[in-house]
Design a protein around this motif. Structure first.
Motif, PDB file in Angstrom:
ATOM      1  N   LEU A 123      59.489  77.375  56.863  1.00  0.00           N
ATOM      2  CA  LEU A 123      60.456  76.876  55.914  1.00  0.00           C
ATOM      3  C   LEU A 123      61.812  76.761  56.747  1.00  0.00           C
ATOM      4  O   LEU A 123      62.044  77.341  57.397  1.00  0.00           O
ATOM      5  N   SER A 124      62.414  75.558  56.188  1.00  0.00           N
ATOM      6  CA  SER A 124      63.569  75.237  56.744  1.00  0.00           C
ATOM      7  C   SER A 124      64.783  76.365  56.286  1.00  0.00           C
ATOM      8  O   SER A 124      64.521  76.918  55.150  1.00  0.00           O
ATOM      9  N   GLY A 125      65.832  76.438  57.091  1.00  0.00           N
ATOM     10  CA  GLY A 125      67.135  77.001  56.604  1.00  0.00           C
ATOM     11  C   GLY A 125      67.360  76.821  55.269  1.00  0.00           C
ATOM     12  O   GLY A 125      67.909  77.598  54.338  1.00  0.00           O
ATOM     13  N   LYS A 126      67.479  75.453  54.847  1.00  0.00           N
ATOM     14  CA  LYS A 126      68.038  74.769  53.605  1.00  0.00           C
ATOM     15  C   LYS A 126      66.924  75.393  52.593  1.00  0.00           C
ATOM     16  O   LYS A 126      67.396  75.808  51.522  1.00  0.00           O
ATOM     17  N   VAL A 127      65.871  75.201  52.738  1.00  0.00           N
ATOM     18  CA  VAL A 127      64.829  75.762  51.719  1.00  0.00           C
ATOM     19  C   VAL A 127      65.043  77.351  51.474  1.00  0.00           C
ATOM     20  O   VAL A 127      65.177  77.780  50.305  1.00  0.00           O
ATOM     21  N   LYS A 128      65.142  78.147  52.594  1.00  0.00           N
ATOM     22  CA  LYS A 128      65.215  79.621  52.491  1.00  0.00           C
ATOM     23  C   LYS A 128      66.745  79.654  51.800  1.00  0.00           C
ATOM     24  O   LYS A 128      66.706  80.559  50.593  1.00  0.00           O
ATOM     25  N   GLU A 129      67.724  78.904  51.998  1.00  0.00           N
ATOM     26  CA  GLU A 129      68.962  79.019  51.128  1.00  0.00           C
ATOM     27  C   GLU A 129      68.925  78.606  49.691  1.00  0.00           C
ATOM     28  O   GLU A 129      69.416  79.450  48.680  1.00  0.00           O
ATOM     29  N   LEU A 130      67.895  77.816  49.315  1.00  0.00           N
ATOM     30  CA  LEU A 130      67.849  77.450  47.751  1.00  0.00           C
ATOM     31  C   LEU A 130      66.953  78.431  47.378  1.00  0.00           C
ATOM     32  O   LEU A 130      67.387  78.895  46.006  1.00  0.00           O
ATOM     33  N   MET A 131      66.217  79.059  47.925  1.00  0.00           N
ATOM     34  CA  MET A 131      65.301  80.163  47.585  1.00  0.00           C
ATOM     35  C   MET A 131      66.149  81.425  47.175  1.00  0.00           C
ATOM     36  O   MET A 131      66.184  81.915  46.039  1.00  0.00           O
ATOM     37  N   ALA A 132      67.152  81.667  48.095  1.00  0.00           N
ATOM     38  CA  ALA A 132      68.157  82.559  48.003  1.00  0.00           C
ATOM     39  C   ALA A 132      68.962  82.551  46.765  1.00  0.00           C
ATOM     40  O   ALA A 132      69.438  83.430  46.029  1.00  0.00           O
ATOM     41  N   LEU A 133      69.478  81.341  46.564  1.00  0.00           N
ATOM     42  CA  LEU A 133      70.149  80.693  45.244  1.00  0.00           C
ATOM     43  C   LEU A 133      69.406  81.031  44.101  1.00  0.00           C
ATOM     44  O   LEU A 133      70.127  81.615  43.225  1.00  0.00           O
ATOM     45  N   SER A 134      68.096  80.482  43.935  1.00  0.00           N
ATOM     46  CA  SER A 134      67.475  80.864  42.868  1.00  0.00           C
ATOM     47  C   SER A 134      67.247  82.180  42.629  1.00  0.00           C
ATOM     48  O   SER A 134      67.290  82.609  41.354  1.00  0.00           O
ATOM     49  N   ILE A 135      66.987  83.169  43.382  1.00  0.00           N
ATOM     50  CA  ILE A 135      66.875  84.385  43.429  1.00  0.00           C
ATOM     51  C   ILE A 135      68.330  85.086  42.906  1.00  0.00           C
ATOM     52  O   ILE A 135      68.626  86.034  41.849  1.00  0.00           O
ATOM     53  N   SER A 136      69.348  84.880  43.425  1.00  0.00           N
ATOM     54  CA  SER A 136      70.834  85.229  42.979  1.00  0.00           C
ATOM     55  C   SER A 136      70.941  84.751  41.494  1.00  0.00           C
ATOM     56  O   SER A 136      71.371  85.947  41.145  1.00  0.00           O
ATOM     57  N   ILE A 137      70.395  83.727  41.173  1.00  0.00           N
ATOM     58  CA  ILE A 137      70.661  83.455  39.807  1.00  0.00           C
ATOM     59  C   ILE A 137      69.908  84.233  38.891  1.00  0.00           C
ATOM     60  O   ILE A 137      70.221  84.769  37.851  1.00  0.00           O
ATOM     61  N   ALA A 138      68.573  84.479  39.467  1.00  0.00           N
ATOM     62  CA  ALA A 138      67.669  85.241  38.345  1.00  0.00           C
ATOM     63  C   ALA A 138      68.026  86.627  38.347  1.00  0.00           C
ATOM     64  O   ALA A 138      67.926  87.428  37.258  1.00  0.00           O
ATOM     65  N   ILE A 139      68.663  87.056  39.211  1.00  0.00           N
ATOM     66  CA  ILE A 139      69.127  88.635  39.277  1.00  0.00           C
ATOM     67  C   ILE A 139      70.470  88.881  38.961  1.00  0.00           C
ATOM     68  O   ILE A 139      70.992  89.868  38.882  1.00  0.00           O
ATOM     69  N   ARG A 140      71.273  87.670  38.618  1.00  0.00           N
ATOM     70  CA  ARG A 140      72.592  87.468  37.991  1.00  0.00           C
ATOM     71  C   ARG A 140      73.478  88.168  38.994  1.00  0.00           C
ATOM     72  O   ARG A 140      74.523  89.055  38.655  1.00  0.00           O
ATOM     73  N   CYS A 141      73.671  87.827  40.194  1.00  0.00           N
ATOM     74  CA  CYS A 141      74.704  88.326  41.265  1.00  0.00           C
ATOM     75  C   CYS A 141      75.608  87.228  41.564  1.00  0.00           C
ATOM     76  O   CYS A 141      75.303  86.317  42.125  1.00  0.00           O
ATOM     77  N   GLU A 142      76.756  87.341  41.059  1.00  0.00           N
ATOM     78  CA  GLU A 142      77.589  86.164  41.061  1.00  0.00           C
ATOM     79  C   GLU A 142      78.164  85.948  42.453  1.00  0.00           C
ATOM     80  O   GLU A 142      78.013  84.593  42.991  1.00  0.00           O
TER      81      GLU A 142
END
Length: 113
Positions: free
Chosen positions: A43-62
């Motif tokens: 996976l590209s670094g970009k895809v991984k950061e987008l995944m991390a963004l999604s997880i951040s939203i789902a776990i509610r970490c501002e």
């Protein structure tokens, strides 16, 4: 009135930097973990950061939202890609992710200014 997400990102960097100085023993291996998983691979670094963004939203970490949105943008994520990542978070996190997804969209718009 929207937040100053650039200043918020700088504050996050400052707090994390202070933690690295205060607790180098646990933070060094953590830094190595981040380096090992965040670069391009299957996976590209970009895809991984987008995944991390999604997880951040789902776990509610501002702070995580700001951190990973900024990283995704540094990897040239487009507005459409970020919005799809927000949508995935909403799928996985339900109503609370709608609220935090709105925060992510607000931050995206602030970084675009």
């Amino acid at each position: 009135m929207s937040k100053n997400y650039r200043a918020e990102g700088a504050e996050i960097d400052k707090r994390v930097g202070a933690l690295f100085k205060a607790a180098p023993a646990p933070m060094k291996p953590y830094s190595q973990l981040v380096s090992a998983v965040s670069g391009d691979g299957a996976l590209s670094g970009k895809v991984k950061e987008l995944m991390a963004l999604s997880i951040s939203i789902a776990i509610r970490c501002e702070d995580c939202i700001v951190f990973h949105l900024r990283a995704a943008l540094k990897h040239s994520a487009t507005r459409a890609e970020v919005i799809e990542a927000i949508s995935v978070a909403i799928e996985m996190g339900g109503g609370p992710s709608v609220v935090y997804g709105g925060r992510a969209l607000e931050a995206l718009d602030a970084f675009a200014e």
